[in-house]
Design a protein around this motif. Structure first.
Motif: not given
Length: 267
Positions: A78-92
Motif C-alpha cells: 500500500l505504501e508503494k502502490y496505494g491499493t491492491v486490485d488483484i490477489l493471486v495465491n500461488c505459494a505452496g
C-alpha cells in the motif's frame, strides 16, 4: 483480446518461480503493476529484475506462515502502490509424502500452514482493500489432487481440497462487493516443486529424470491425456483471464488446467 487491467495492482505469492513467476510476467505484459511475495531473497530479486524488463514489479519478502509478516507485506504494498486490485495465491509446497501412518502431526501442520492457511491469511488481509474500492479479483491455486486424491500425498490433497472449498465460500461472501473469487487446479506442471519430485524419483529408480517423468506419467497419471508435464505459462494464461475485466461473470468457478488428468467430470 483487451483484458482491461492496465495500471491495476496485483499481489502474487510464490512469485519468485513457477506458476507465480509466469503469471507475474503475463500480467506485467498487460500493464499490471506487480508486488511479488516470497520468503526468498536472491531468487525473488532476480525474478523482479526479469519482470521489470517488460513492466513493473516490486519485491516483498514475507513468510506467509506468519500473520505479522503478511500484514507487514500489505503495508509495504500500500505504501508503494496505494491499493491492491488483484490477489493471486500461488505459494505452496508438496509437504510430507508417503504412508499415511508414517506422517506426523507436525508434518500435517506444516503442509496445511503453507498450502491452506497462507491463502486464508492473504485473503483476510487483502480482500478488505479490494472491497473498499468496489473491484477485485482473487485467484487461488488449488490442484487436481483436491478432487482426485493420491494416497501418498494426503496432507497436500487435503489442503488443496480445503482451498477449493475456501475459494467457493469467499466467492459467495464478497461477490456483491465487486470482489470476484475463483480457483485454478493445475496438474503436473513443470515447476521447481515437480522438478524436485522427479529428481527424487530418478535417484530412487537410478535412472534419468526424463525416464522418471515418463514412468510417472504412465504409472501415476494414466488419465493425463496429453502425456506431458504442463507449462507454467499454460496455467498463467488461465489465471490472467480470471484477473481481467473479461472474467466479469465468472464467480466461484474452478478451472482445471490438468491435461485431462482428472478422470471424472467433477470440479
Amino acid at each position: 483480446m483487451e483484458l482491461g487491467i492496465n495500471n491495476k495492482v496485483a499481489v502474487i505469492t510464490g512469485g519468485d518461480s513457477g506458476i507465480g513467476r509466469a503469471t507475474a510476467k503475463l500480467l506485467a505484459d498487460e500493464g499490471v503493476k506487480i508486488a511479488l511475495l516470497d520468503k526468498t531473497t536472491e531468487q525473488l530479486q532476480a525474478t523482479v529484475a526479469d519482470i521489470n524488463k517488460i513492466g513493473e514489479a516490486y519485491p516483498v519478502q514475507a513468510d506467509l506462515r506468519n500473520l505479522d509478516e503478511v500484514k507487514a507485506a500489505k503495508d509495504q504494498v500500500l505504501e508503494k502502490y496505494g491499493t491492491v486490485d488483484i490477489l493471486v495465491n500461488c505459494a505452496g509446497i508438496t509437504g510430507a509424502t508417503g504412508d499415511f501412518l508414517d506422517i506426523s502431526d507436525e508434518e500435517w501442520h506444516e503442509t496445511l500452514e503453507v498450502d491452506l492457511m497462507a491463502a486464508v491469511r492473504m485473503c483476510r488481509t487483502f480482500i478488505p482493500v479490494m472491497r473498499d474500492s468496489g473491484w477485485g479479483r482473487v485467484v487461488l491455486v488449488a490442484s487436481e489432487d483436491a478432487v482426485q486424491p493420491y494416497t501418498d500425498e494426503m496432507p497436500y490433497c487435503a489442503a488443496k481440497a480445503g482451498v477449493l472449498n475456501f475459494a467457493k465460500n469467499l466467492s459467495k461472501a464478497y461477490a456483491e462487493d465487486g470482489v470476484l473469487v475463483n480457483s485454478v487446479a493445475p496438474a503436473f506442471i513443470a515447476t521447481p516443486m515437480t522438478d524436485a519430485m522427479m529428481d527424487q524419483r530418478a535417484e530412487k529408480m537410478d535412472t534419468s529424470k526424463e525416464e522418471a517423468i515418463a514412468t510417472f506419467l504412465k504409472e501415476k497419471r494414466p488419465h493425463l491425456e496429453l502425456q506431458r508435464r504442463g507449462k507454467a505459462q499454460e496455467v498463467a494464461a488461465v489465471i490472467t483471464f480470471l484477473c481481467s475485466q473479461q472474467s466479469s461473470y465468472v464467480v466461484g468457478a474452478n478451472y482445471r488446467v490438468d491435461g485431462g488428468s482428472v478422470a471424472s467430470i467433477s470440479l
